[in-house]
Motif scaffolding. Structure first.
Motif, short mmCIF file in Angstrom:
data_model
loop_
_atom_site.label_atom_id
_atom_site.label_comp_id
_atom_site.label_asym_id
_atom_site.label_seq_id
_atom_site.Cartn_x
_atom_site.Cartn_y
_atom_site.Cartn_z
N LEU A 101 46.31 26.32 37.82
CA LEU A 101 45.78 27.66 37.59
C LEU A 101 45.74 28.00 36.11
O LEU A 101 44.97 28.85 35.68
N ASN A 160 52.96 24.94 50.47
CA ASN A 160 52.25 25.18 49.22
C ASN A 160 50.88 24.50 49.18
O ASN A 160 50.01 24.93 48.42
N TYR A 171 48.86 27.07 50.38
CA TYR A 171 48.66 28.07 49.31
C TYR A 171 47.54 27.63 48.38
O TYR A 171 46.69 28.43 47.98
N ILE A 210 43.42 38.29 36.22
CA ILE A 210 43.14 38.03 37.64
C ILE A 210 44.39 38.18 38.49
O ILE A 210 45.53 38.12 38.00
N LEU A 211 44.18 38.39 39.78
CA LEU A 211 45.26 38.33 40.77
C LEU A 211 44.97 37.15 41.68
O LEU A 211 43.88 37.03 42.24
N VAL A 212 45.95 36.25 41.80
CA VAL A 212 45.85 35.12 42.72
C VAL A 212 46.91 35.35 43.79
O VAL A 212 48.08 35.54 43.46
N THR A 213 46.50 35.34 45.05
CA THR A 213 47.46 35.62 46.12
C THR A 213 47.20 34.74 47.34
O THR A 213 46.06 34.38 47.62
N LEU A 246 47.77 35.88 50.22
CA LEU A 246 47.32 36.81 51.26
C LEU A 246 45.79 36.71 51.38
O LEU A 246 45.12 36.32 50.42
N PHE A 296 41.90 40.85 45.33
CA PHE A 296 42.97 41.75 45.79
C PHE A 296 43.17 41.60 47.29
O PHE A 296 42.23 41.36 48.04
N TRP A 297 44.44 41.74 47.71
CA TRP A 297 44.75 41.52 49.13
C TRP A 297 44.02 42.55 50.00
O TRP A 297 43.78 43.68 49.61
#
Lengths: 365, 276
Positions: free
Chosen positions: A69, A89, A92, A215-218, A220, A227-228
């Motif tokens: 990432l 993972n 993931y 950024i947001l990496v999740t 979910l 975003f979740w």
């Protein structure tokens, strides 16, 4: 072409990874994959890369994803018990679309099993080991040279499709030494990550940490912004796209080798180390007048069911020798769909299937 | 109000319960970030799973919401791949001390250049109130209906023993100290660890006669003892109290990613020694 060298499968994996631009490796010692970690501990810092031996298998998979990432080509290597530990993972990496390569040198399982002996028992785990539907690509080399080639290919596929790619080796292929002549540096395509402005269908452009993307990496379910979300329509769209980006490329991910199939009445379908002895069995059968052939699979997932279906139209029977109790066998039966007989041949005693024991099977059908 | 630039305000309000202390801790983190002037385009904040791990959703910088317990391992990969980035881990007590305990002690041992803030509410809130390794003995939880029989970790002593080079503890009652300790942790090069006691009135408080969040804050005030005060107290007076303050700080241990960069530099100076 470089000068011919005597090289081990695990060593070829290291050479292929470095050729592909590997610059981060995290791992944990486990037989029969440990040579990969040892060689990379020596080589990576010499090319400005990083090797770390993590505290466990789970952490090494996590570190690989973190480094990827951050924009670095990353890999780990393990075997059965460690592969099991990495599964959460790997899922993931699939949902976050993080490119990474996981080498699994198969040994006899379940559990500690027979750590220094070969098997092919992880075919289904490589596909379905993590929970939930998910995309994954699984490559299975059958020689030292192919270990090199498929390692380079694994990085290219991982980057281009933003998926985890499993290089499913086995103890025989990994520890065997062969004379190989590696392709020149740069001869094999290395692929590239989709970036803003140039991303293929179904694969979103990748922005790395530290590039100002905020950024947001999740893990979910998330909407296209990252975003979740718990919206059913967003969830449905995400999972279908994730799986679709591999499914829609089944034909370009088909890596098969055809031997003596033009007039074959009985065909072997084999992969990995068993494909080597199976080819010898096919040749022995031919010498004795039999019309045998072989379809060797170098990419197990996505499964090349169109190839198997076409083969099943042409032959009377397909024999699937495996060092497990029938994992690819089920996929072959599904693809053949009754068009011909499908016969499994299994060995799970830690011994490689021998050509002489396969010949009577080919002649008996 | 400069610290508001660190928040994704479009995603507020947050999902935490009324009276939860996590907003106080997150507020302290962004104020500390503002105090030390971190570059939000060169900072990655990593979390695991649990209530507190949702904090990364509200931070306006690169953020990574990972698997349960593994935030520090993911952060290790990021720091080694990009040593120039500021890497911060926000994690709950169950995440860090139970399922992720192995990564915690090893990140500390390596002196990995990561700032780790532990939101310690002594409970698994996301799954509705089971005991964690930080639940004090005797308290009731969903999985300790008769009172908790286990002892809790002293997480600060644990990470210090494991090799952390900055260690401090505060509570949501002691907001100014929390901001200051997080700011110092962010300025520290090696593995820095700040534990913050935070209230979960919904799942911890209600089962332990502290459903009112103010009661829980008062409980923190009564339990907390500074390192200086503790020095003047008898062992029996310290029973059931929680030490707060800065416990450990050293600059003498090399940060791991720096050591690795030094190795790369040394090897490049040697040239391609083995001819490959």
């Amino acid at each position: 072409m470089s000068k011919p060298r005597l090289m081990q499968g695990n060593e070829a994996c290291v050479e292929g990874a470095l050729e592909a631009g590997l610059r981060f490796f995290a791992g944990y010692p486990i037989t029969p994959s440990t040579e990969i970690a040892e060689m990379l501990a020596e080589r990576l810092p010499r090319v400005g890369g990083v090797f770390i031996q993590m505290e466990d298998e789970i952490g090494s998979m996590a570190a690989v994803i973190g480094a990827s990432l951050a924009g670095v080509r990353s890999m780990t290597a393990t075997s059965g018990p460690g592969f099991s530990l990495k599964q959460e993972n790997i899922g993931y990496a699939a949902i976050t679309e993080t490119p990474c390569v996981v080498v699994n040198v198969q040994r006899v399982g379940p559990s500690t099993g027979m750590p220094t002996s070969p098997a092919q028992g992880d075919v289904m785990q490589a596909r379905w080991g993590t929970h939930g539907d998910h995309p994954v690509v699984v490559l299975a080399p059958a020689s030292v040279l192919e270990t090199y080639v498929l390692t380079v290919r694994a990085f290219a596929i991982a980057d281009e499709l933003r998926v985890p790619v499993i290089l499913l080796s086995d103890e025989v292929t990994a520890h065997m030494r062969e004379r190989v002549q590696l392709p020149d540096p740069g001869a094999l395509p290395r692929g590239e990550r989709p970036r803003p402005g140039r991303a293929p269908a179904n694969v979103p452009p990748m922005v790395h940490f530290g590039e100002g993307g905020r950024i947001l990496v999740t893990g979910l379910y998330h909407d296209p912004s990252g975003f979740w979300t718990e919206k059913p329509e967003e969830a449905d769209r995400l999972l279908r796209r994730l799986c679709g980006k591999v499914e829609s490329r089944r034909e370009e991910l088909t890596l098969v080798e055809r031997w003596y199939l033009d007039d074959a009445r009985v065909a072997v379908i084999a992969y990995g180390c068993v494909a080597r002895t199976a080819l010898r069995a096919v040749r022995l059968a031919r010498e004795r007048g039999g019309r045998a052939g072989m379809l060797r699979l170098a990419c197990l997932w996505p499964f090349p069911r169109h190839e198997v279906a076409a083969l099943a139209e042409k032959v009377d029977a397909i024999v699937v020798p495996e060092m497990n109790l029938g994992q690819v066998l089920g996929e072959v039966e599904r693809a053949a769909c009754g068009r011909c007989r499908v016969i499994g041949y299994h060995r799970v005693d830690s011994e490689l299937i021998r050509p002489e024991e396969l010949v009577p099977v080919l002649e008996g059908v | 109000m400069e610290e508001l630039r660190f928040l994704r305000r479009e995603h507020l309000p947050h999902l935490w319960c009324a009276g939860c202390g996590h907003g106080i801790v997150l507020g302290a983190v962004v104020r500390a970030m503002d105090r030390v002037g971190i570059d939000q385009d060169r900072t990655v904040v990593v979390s695991g799973i649990g209530c507190s791990s949702r904090a990364v959703g509200y931070l306006n910088m690169d953020t990574l919401h990972t698997t349960h317990g593994r935030a520090l391992a993911f952060a290790t990969g990021i720091k080694l791949a990009r040593p120039d980035l500021h890497v911060v881990v926000l994690a709950g007590d169950g995440d860090l001390a139970a399922i992720g305990g192995n990564h915690l002690i090893h990140a500390a041992r390596r002196n990995m250049g990561i700032t780790c803030v532990c939101f310690n509410n002594g409970i698994y809130g996301m799954t509705s109130g089971q005991y964690s390794p930080l639940t004090p003995a005797g308290f009731r939880t969903a999985t300790a209906p008769y009172g908790h029989l286990e002892r809790d970790f002293d997480l600060c002593r644990l990470v210090q023993a494991a090799g952390a080079t900055y260690v401090a503890r505060s509570t949501t009652y002691h907001v100014h100290q929390t901001i200051e300790y997080v700011a110092r942790a962010l300025s520290h090069e090696g593995f820095s660890f700040v534990e913050v006691l935070t209230q979960c009135p919904t799942y911890f408080g209600r089962r332990n006669r502290m459903a009112d969040p103010v009661r829980m804050l008062e409980w923190f005030r009564q339990r907390a003892v500074t390192v200086a005060q503790a020095g003047r107290m008898k062992p029996e007076e310290l029973r059931g109290r929680v030490l707060i303050g800065e416990f450990h700080r050293t600059e003498e241990v090399p940060e791991y990613s720096r050591s690795y960069r030094d190795l790369i530099a040394r090897l490049s100076g040697e040239g391609d020694g083995d001819g490959r």
